[in-house]
Write an enzyme that holds these catalytic residues in place. Sequence first.
Site, PDB file in Angstrom:
ATOM      1  N   ASP A   1       5.549  13.949 -15.369  1.00  0.00           N
ATOM      2  CA  ASP A   1       5.480  14.112 -16.823  1.00  0.00           C
ATOM      3  C   ASP A   1       4.548  12.994 -17.271  1.00  0.00           C
ATOM      4  O   ASP A   1       4.925  11.818 -17.280  1.00  0.00           O
ATOM      5  CB  ASP A   1       6.869  13.922 -17.448  1.00  0.00           C
ATOM      6  CG  ASP A   1       6.827  14.098 -18.959  1.00  0.00           C
ATOM      7  OD1 ASP A   1       5.886  13.583 -19.582  1.00  0.00           O
ATOM      8  OD2 ASP A   1       7.728  14.737 -19.512  1.00  0.00           O
ATOM      9  N   HIS A   2       3.307  13.342 -17.611  1.00  0.00           N
ATOM     10  CA  HIS A   2       2.305  12.279 -17.725  1.00  0.00           C
ATOM     11  C   HIS A   2       2.598  11.310 -18.876  1.00  0.00           C
ATOM     12  O   HIS A   2       2.085  10.199 -18.889  1.00  0.00           O
ATOM     13  CB  HIS A   2       0.883  12.856 -17.805  1.00  0.00           C
ATOM     14  CG  HIS A   2       0.497  13.457 -19.120  1.00  0.00           C
ATOM     15  ND1 HIS A   2       0.803  14.732 -19.494  1.00  0.00           N
ATOM     16  CD2 HIS A   2      -0.187  12.945 -20.162  1.00  0.00           C
ATOM     17  CE1 HIS A   2       0.316  14.982 -20.681  1.00  0.00           C
ATOM     18  NE2 HIS A   2      -0.299  13.909 -21.130  1.00  0.00           N
TER      19      HIS A   2
ATOM     20  N   HIS B   1       7.924  15.962 -22.518  1.00  0.00           N
ATOM     21  CA  HIS B   1       7.406  14.683 -23.031  1.00  0.00           C
ATOM     22  C   HIS B   1       8.314  14.066 -24.104  1.00  0.00           C
ATOM     23  O   HIS B   1       8.658  12.886 -24.043  1.00  0.00           O
ATOM     24  CB  HIS B   1       6.010  14.866 -23.638  1.00  0.00           C
ATOM     25  CG  HIS B   1       5.015  15.502 -22.718  1.00  0.00           C
ATOM     26  ND1 HIS B   1       4.968  15.242 -21.382  1.00  0.00           N
ATOM     27  CD2 HIS B   1       4.012  16.385 -22.950  1.00  0.00           C
ATOM     28  CE1 HIS B   1       3.980  15.931 -20.824  1.00  0.00           C
ATOM     29  NE2 HIS B   1       3.390  16.636 -21.761  1.00  0.00           N
TER      30      HIS B   1
HETATM   31  N1  LIG Z   1      -5.192  21.079 -18.222  1.00  0.00           N
HETATM   32  C1  LIG Z   1      -4.410  20.119 -18.734  1.00  0.00           C
HETATM   33  O1  LIG Z   1      -4.825  19.284 -19.562  1.00  0.00           O
HETATM   34  C2  LIG Z   1      -2.977  20.031 -18.311  1.00  0.00           C
HETATM   35  C3  LIG Z   1      -2.466  20.891 -17.348  1.00  0.00           C
HETATM   36  N2  LIG Z   1      -1.180  20.734 -16.926  1.00  0.00           N
HETATM   37  C4  LIG Z   1      -0.613  21.615 -15.920  1.00  0.00           C
HETATM   38  O2  LIG Z   1      -1.427  21.617 -14.745  1.00  0.00           O
HETATM   39  C5  LIG Z   1      -1.405  22.883 -14.115  1.00  0.00           C
HETATM   40  C6  LIG Z   1      -2.829  23.391 -13.947  1.00  0.00           C
HETATM   41  O3  LIG Z   1      -3.400  23.549 -15.225  1.00  0.00           O
HETATM   42  P1  LIG Z   1      -4.963  23.708 -15.447  1.00  0.00           P
HETATM   43  O4  LIG Z   1      -5.737  22.866 -14.516  1.00  0.00           O
HETATM   44  O5  LIG Z   1      -5.181  23.560 -16.900  1.00  0.00           O
HETATM   45  O6  LIG Z   1      -5.194  25.232 -15.049  1.00  0.00           O
HETATM   46  P2  LIG Z   1      -6.543  25.979 -14.631  1.00  0.00           P
HETATM   47  O7  LIG Z   1      -6.349  27.405 -14.944  1.00  0.00           O
HETATM   48  O8  LIG Z   1      -7.746  25.293 -15.173  1.00  0.00           O
HETATM   49  O9  LIG Z   1      -6.603  25.776 -13.052  1.00  0.00           O
HETATM   50  C7  LIG Z   1      -5.803  26.523 -12.182  1.00  0.00           C
HETATM   51  C8  LIG Z   1      -6.197  26.165 -10.756  1.00  0.00           C
HETATM   52  O10 LIG Z   1      -5.404  26.913  -9.879  1.00  0.00           O
HETATM   53  C9  LIG Z   1      -6.248  27.442  -8.863  1.00  0.00           C
HETATM   54  N3  LIG Z   1      -5.682  28.666  -8.319  1.00  0.00           N
HETATM   55  C10 LIG Z   1      -5.284  29.765  -8.992  1.00  0.00           C
HETATM   56  N4  LIG Z   1      -4.820  30.697  -8.129  1.00  0.00           N
HETATM   57  C11 LIG Z   1      -4.932  30.154  -6.899  1.00  0.00           C
HETATM   58  C12 LIG Z   1      -4.622  30.598  -5.598  1.00  0.00           C
HETATM   59  N5  LIG Z   1      -4.082  31.808  -5.367  1.00  0.00           N
HETATM   60  N6  LIG Z   1      -4.875  29.781  -4.568  1.00  0.00           N
HETATM   61  C13 LIG Z   1      -5.419  28.559  -4.748  1.00  0.00           C
HETATM   62  N7  LIG Z   1      -5.729  28.070  -5.961  1.00  0.00           N
HETATM   63  C14 LIG Z   1      -5.486  28.864  -7.004  1.00  0.00           C
HETATM   64  C15 LIG Z   1      -7.548  27.714  -9.582  1.00  0.00           C
HETATM   65  O11 LIG Z   1      -8.597  27.735  -8.681  1.00  0.00           O
HETATM   66  P3  LIG Z   1      -9.434  29.045  -8.304  1.00  0.00           P
HETATM   67  O12 LIG Z   1      -9.549  29.886  -9.507  1.00  0.00           O
HETATM   68  O13 LIG Z   1     -10.720  28.445  -7.812  1.00  0.00           O
HETATM   69  O14 LIG Z   1      -8.649  29.675  -7.215  1.00  0.00           O
HETATM   70  C16 LIG Z   1      -7.640  26.464 -10.437  1.00  0.00           C
HETATM   71  O15 LIG Z   1      -8.185  25.403  -9.680  1.00  0.00           O
HETATM   72  C17 LIG Z   1      -0.516  23.770 -15.006  1.00  0.00           C
HETATM   73  O16 LIG Z   1       0.799  23.721 -14.542  1.00  0.00           O
HETATM   74  C18 LIG Z   1      -0.590  23.078 -16.356  1.00  0.00           C
HETATM   75  O17 LIG Z   1       0.531  23.337 -17.154  1.00  0.00           O
HETATM   76  C19 LIG Z   1      -0.370  19.731 -17.413  1.00  0.00           C
HETATM   77  C20 LIG Z   1      -0.830  18.850 -18.362  1.00  0.00           C
HETATM   78  C21 LIG Z   1      -2.153  18.952 -18.920  1.00  0.00           C
HETATM   79  O1  LIG Z   2       1.282  18.388 -21.250  1.00  0.00           O
HETATM   80  C1  LIG Z   2       0.600  18.613 -22.222  1.00  0.00           C
HETATM   81  O2  LIG Z   2       0.120  17.569 -22.918  1.00  0.00           O
HETATM   82  C2  LIG Z   2      -1.017  17.730 -23.752  1.00  0.00           C
HETATM   83  C3  LIG Z   2      -1.033  16.509 -24.646  1.00  0.00           C
HETATM   84  O3  LIG Z   2      -1.200  15.369 -23.862  1.00  0.00           O
HETATM   85  P1  LIG Z   2      -1.782  14.045 -24.500  1.00  0.00           P
HETATM   86  O4  LIG Z   2      -1.698  13.063 -23.401  1.00  0.00           O
HETATM   87  O5  LIG Z   2      -3.189  14.358 -24.919  1.00  0.00           O
HETATM   88  O6  LIG Z   2      -0.925  13.720 -25.672  1.00  0.00           O
HETATM   89  C4  LIG Z   2      -0.961  19.001 -24.553  1.00  0.00           C
HETATM   90  O7  LIG Z   2      -2.189  19.186 -25.222  1.00  0.00           O
HETATM   91  C5  LIG Z   2      -0.733  20.158 -23.620  1.00  0.00           C
HETATM   92  O8  LIG Z   2      -0.586  21.356 -24.387  1.00  0.00           O
HETATM   93  C6  LIG Z   2       0.504  19.955 -22.789  1.00  0.00           C
HETATM   94  O9  LIG Z   2       0.573  20.965 -21.792  1.00  0.00           O
END
Ligand SMILES: NC(=O)C1=CN([C@@H]2O[C@H](COP(=O)(O)OP(=O)(O)OC[C@H]3O[C@@H](n4cnc5c(N)ncnc54)[C@H](OP(=O)(O)O)[C@@H]3O)[C@@H](O)[C@H]2O)C=CC1
Ligand SMILES: O=C1O[C@H](COP(=O)(O)O)[C@@H](O)[C@H](O)[C@H]1O
Length: 501
Positions: free
Chosen positions: A185-186, A248
């Site tokens: 949980d960042h 969070h």
């Molecule tokens: N983005 C953010 O700021 C935040 C994200 N998170 C959490 O982090 C996690 C990822 O989010 P996010 O990076 O935004 O999502 P994205 O959709 O940007 O990325 C998803 C990733 O999963 C990979 N992927 C999907 N299917 C497969 C598969 N079958 N095999 C291998 N790789 C796969 C994709 O790669 P490819 O398509 O190349 O296979 C891609 O790298 C989620 O749980 C999200 O809630 C939490 C806090 C903040």
């Molecule tokens: O985990 C999450 O956090 C971001 C907000 O993070 P912050 O560090 O920028 O406050 C939120 O935007 C996102 O929806 C949620 O998945």
Amino acid sequence: MQTNKRPPASVLFIFGGSGDLNYRKLTPALYNLFLDNWMPDQFAIAGIGRSAYSNEKYHEHLLDGVTKFSRRKGKQNGHWTDFTQHVSYLQMDGDDAAAYHKITDLVKEKEEEWGVHPNVIFYLAVAPQLVPSIAQKLGALKICGEKGTTRIVVEKPFGHDLESAHELNLLLSSMFAEEQIFRIDHYLGKETVQNILALRFANALFEPLWNRNYIDHIQITAAEAVGLEGRGGYFEHAGALRDMVQNHILQILCMIAMEPPVSFDANEIRNKKVDVLNAIRRITKEQVHDFAVRGQYSGGWKKGEKVVGYRQEEGVNPQSNIDTFAAVKFYIDNWRWQGVPIYVRTGKFLNQKATHITLHFKQAPHYAFPPESAETWRSNRLTISIQPNMDISIRFQAKRPGQTMMLDPVDMTFDYDAAGEHAPEAYETLLLDVMEGDATLFMRNDQVDAAWRVIMPILEAWENRPPQDFPNYAPDSWGPDAADALLARDGHTWLNLPPTP
Ligand SMILES: NC(=O)C1=CN([C@@H]2O[C@H](COP(=O)(O)OP(=O)(O)OC[C@H]3O[C@@H](n4cnc5c(N)ncnc54)[C@H](OP(=O)(O)O)[C@@H]3O)[C@@H](O)[C@H]2O)C=CC1
Ligand SMILES: O=C1O[C@H](COP(=O)(O)O)[C@@H](O)[C@H](O)[C@H]1O
């Protein structure tokens, strides 16, 4: 470069290596750890995804993210080539069990090259629905039997509800020991969130006041100025309550409300936090209306730019009832907090990005000053600003300079930004903790369950009773009117701090 006690040799596999989280947060954090001399002497990072990248193209892609999102804002990118010697890309489908030999091959290669058995860390930065399938395949790998040297990091959201979180916990614990599982949980890695413990338990000054005898109510705000940022597909299955409150905000609440720990042992801190979650009064489904408010943003104007409403965002159902705003009033039924309301709120497209906690103190028992200066009498408060400001501020009454006894509220502020020269980003702290095997800032399985238990009645009531007024707040506002009414009923108002200049 400073000299640090660094973690042992490690190989880090990032499932979701081609994804947004790695691009914006994980790689910038790992590169900062490298620049600050915190990475192990021997380390390898492998990004994993189905997309095709050569190592060279992958490095270019990551450098773009570092330049845009690192706290160093592109400064010191001169060491990038040294860093990328340690970074590679593995193209593989996480659903394809036959591809997992690529992982064991890389570990073996590094073991031979370094002459030590390295820590192996699997970071699951993928959509929650993929987590069980990947975890199962990892659990079957021989290296996962190496208790203590293999760790799995699971991103939030951890499950979709109490039942699915419980199932995921069962699955993970059938393959990994609890000390190998890092539920991230960042917010817990944020400097100012960690500083709550220092403020409360390293000073004798505050703790005597930190209870129902002196505190009237508490507010926690985690407001976001941004909207969905292309995450419509994810948000449609989440909503603000699941996305921010279940994790969070409840974690922050635990740090504010927990009893003093006996030590900083990971389990001691987690025990104290889970006690808070277990003491939060359960809202019955019938009471939800009086304790919780939901909202969804409409189209409108945001800082001079026209923006679409939530229902018009890409990947969103045009009739969606998903909450982009949530506010809840909690009570904690224990000796310390009985009767003290704790109001929390979060939302997308609000007036500004601002995360802060405020403890509002009770009025002094007797007011001996002229009645003209009584207007601001209620203003004793302590505010902990998490972001974008990082400070702790105490508001108290002071005499206005002059011949008459008039009072004004004044602020005494500790500016964390000024004290800590280069505060590490949350993911830097947490990734380092994973490499070191320190789980203090991560959630234990019972904490996750307890947090889901707190919000389940609200989720269920909202799912069973579709909102009649969505969309109900404009972009750039502070959310729906009903959120103001939630506090007004108790004679309070939300604290909206002035925007950061
Ligand atoms: N983005 C953010 O700021 C935040 C994200 N998170 C959490 O982090 C996690 C990822 O989010 P996010 O990076 O935004 O999502 P994205 O959709 O940007 O990325 C998803 C990733 O999963 C990979 N992927 C999907 N299917 C497969 C598969 N079958 N095999 C291998 N790789 C796969 C994709 O790669 P490819 O398509 O190349 O296979 C891609 O790298 C989620 O749980 C999200 O809630 C939490 C806090 C903040
Ligand atoms: O985990 C999450 O956090 C971001 C907000 O993070 P912050 O560090 O920028 O406050 C939120 O935007 C996102 O929806 C949620 O998945």
